[in-house]
Design a protein around this motif. Sequence first.
Motif, PDB file in Angstrom:
ATOM      1  N   VAL A  34       0.855  -1.192   0.000  1.00  0.00           N
ATOM      2  CA  VAL A  34       0.000   0.000   0.000  1.00  0.00           C
ATOM      3  C   VAL A  34       0.888   1.238   0.000  1.00  0.00           C
ATOM      4  O   VAL A  34       1.763   1.374   0.850  1.00  0.00           O
ATOM      5  N   LEU A  35       0.645   2.139  -0.957  1.00  0.00           N
ATOM      6  CA  LEU A  35       1.382   3.405  -0.989  1.00  0.00           C
ATOM      7  C   LEU A  35       0.563   4.538  -0.379  1.00  0.00           C
ATOM      8  O   LEU A  35       1.104   5.437   0.248  1.00  0.00           O
ATOM      9  N   LYS A  36      -0.757   4.506  -0.603  1.00  0.00           N
ATOM     10  CA  LYS A  36      -1.647   5.536  -0.058  1.00  0.00           C
ATOM     11  C   LYS A  36      -2.939   4.855   0.376  1.00  0.00           C
ATOM     12  O   LYS A  36      -3.567   4.156  -0.410  1.00  0.00           O
ATOM     13  N   HIS A  37      -3.288   5.075   1.641  1.00  0.00           N
ATOM     14  CA  HIS A  37      -4.518   4.478   2.175  1.00  0.00           C
ATOM     15  C   HIS A  37      -5.724   5.182   1.575  1.00  0.00           C
ATOM     16  O   HIS A  37      -5.705   6.405   1.382  1.00  0.00           O
ATOM     17  N   PRO A  38      -6.798   4.449   1.296  1.00  0.00           N
ATOM     18  CA  PRO A  38      -8.004   5.087   0.750  1.00  0.00           C
ATOM     19  C   PRO A  38      -8.573   6.159   1.678  1.00  0.00           C
ATOM     20  O   PRO A  38      -8.508   6.039   2.898  1.00  0.00           O
ATOM     21  N   THR A  39      -9.145   7.168   1.071  1.00  0.00           N
ATOM     22  CA  THR A  39      -9.817   8.247   1.791  1.00  0.00           C
ATOM     23  C   THR A  39     -11.130   7.725   2.357  1.00  0.00           C
ATOM     24  O   THR A  39     -11.821   6.944   1.706  1.00  0.00           O
ATOM     25  N   GLN A  40     -11.470   8.163   3.544  1.00  0.00           N
ATOM     26  CA  GLN A  40     -12.716   7.741   4.176  1.00  0.00           C
ATOM     27  C   GLN A  40     -13.868   8.612   3.677  1.00  0.00           C
ATOM     28  O   GLN A  40     -13.666   9.716   3.203  1.00  0.00           O
ATOM     29  N   GLY A  41     -15.092   8.111   3.802  1.00  0.00           N
ATOM     30  CA  GLY A  41     -16.257   8.898   3.428  1.00  0.00           C
ATOM     31  C   GLY A  41     -16.838   8.509   2.093  1.00  0.00           C
ATOM     32  O   GLY A  41     -16.563   7.447   1.553  1.00  0.00           O
ATOM     33  N   ASP A  42     -17.653   9.381   1.548  1.00  0.00           N
ATOM     34  CA  ASP A  42     -18.377   9.152   0.309  1.00  0.00           C
ATOM     35  C   ASP A  42     -17.532   9.616  -0.879  1.00  0.00           C
ATOM     36  O   ASP A  42     -17.206  10.795  -0.984  1.00  0.00           O
ATOM     37  N   SER A  85       3.913  -3.625   6.744  1.00  0.00           N
ATOM     38  CA  SER A  85       4.625  -2.385   7.093  1.00  0.00           C
ATOM     39  C   SER A  85       4.218  -1.247   6.163  1.00  0.00           C
ATOM     40  O   SER A  85       4.124  -0.094   6.594  1.00  0.00           O
ATOM     41  N   SER A  86       3.954  -1.550   4.889  1.00  0.00           N
ATOM     42  CA  SER A  86       3.513  -0.496   3.965  1.00  0.00           C
ATOM     43  C   SER A  86       2.119  -0.006   4.344  1.00  0.00           C
ATOM     44  O   SER A  86       1.829   1.184   4.257  1.00  0.00           O
ATOM     45  N   LEU A  87       1.268  -0.924   4.785  1.00  0.00           N
ATOM     46  CA  LEU A  87      -0.073  -0.554   5.227  1.00  0.00           C
ATOM     47  C   LEU A  87       0.007   0.354   6.449  1.00  0.00           C
ATOM     48  O   LEU A  87      -0.656   1.391   6.516  1.00  0.00           O
ATOM     49  N   LEU A  88       0.830  -0.023   7.423  1.00  0.00           N
ATOM     50  CA  LEU A  88       0.986   0.789   8.628  1.00  0.00           C
ATOM     51  C   LEU A  88       1.501   2.187   8.276  1.00  0.00           C
ATOM     52  O   LEU A  88       0.983   3.190   8.779  1.00  0.00           O
ATOM     53  N   GLN A  89       2.475   2.272   7.393  1.00  0.00           N
ATOM     54  CA  GLN A  89       3.019   3.575   7.005  1.00  0.00           C
ATOM     55  C   GLN A  89       1.945   4.422   6.313  1.00  0.00           C
ATOM     56  O   GLN A  89       1.817   5.618   6.596  1.00  0.00           O
ATOM     57  N   ALA A  90       1.141   3.819   5.455  1.00  0.00           N
ATOM     58  CA  ALA A  90       0.077   4.550   4.762  1.00  0.00           C
ATOM     59  C   ALA A  90      -0.979   5.032   5.749  1.00  0.00           C
ATOM     60  O   ALA A  90      -1.484   6.152   5.633  1.00  0.00           O
ATOM     61  N   VAL A  91      -1.310   4.211   6.741  1.00  0.00           N
ATOM     62  CA  VAL A  91      -2.281   4.592   7.773  1.00  0.00           C
ATOM     63  C   VAL A  91      -1.739   5.764   8.591  1.00  0.00           C
ATOM     64  O   VAL A  91      -2.454   6.737   8.843  1.00  0.00           O
TER      65      VAL A  91
END
Length: 122
Positions: A34-42, A85-91
């Motif tokens: 994961v490089l960028k975590h998805p944005t929350q919301g609509d 680790s990539s997920l954690l960094q993106a979060v």
Amino acid sequence: MEYVRAFYKTGVYIAELVERQESMQRALVKVLAVLKHPTQGDLHNPKMIEVPLFHQRKALAQFEKTWVPLSSLKSYEGEVPEYKSSLLQAVVELQKSLEEDDSDWAKASLEKLNECKSEYGF
């Protein structure tokens, strides 16, 4: 094996290109990091909280396969980081940017991101 940077909804991933369908202008990719975590919301009403459902948006899972438009792919040449680790960094990066924003949308997004973190085991 070809590695790509794939944009899916509002997330960005390093993925393995599994299949390319030129006629349908899409590609099947397998998520590796994961490089960028998805944005929350609509997605259709960005940065708004007065929507019918303010979505929790989790990142695609390790090795999950998904179809993406060919136009959303870019070649990836670097080292592929380990998924967790990539997920954690993106979060952490998303959390930091949300904490710097004092809007109601950012607060609601942070709440949804914390739910994601809990489900990820962070």
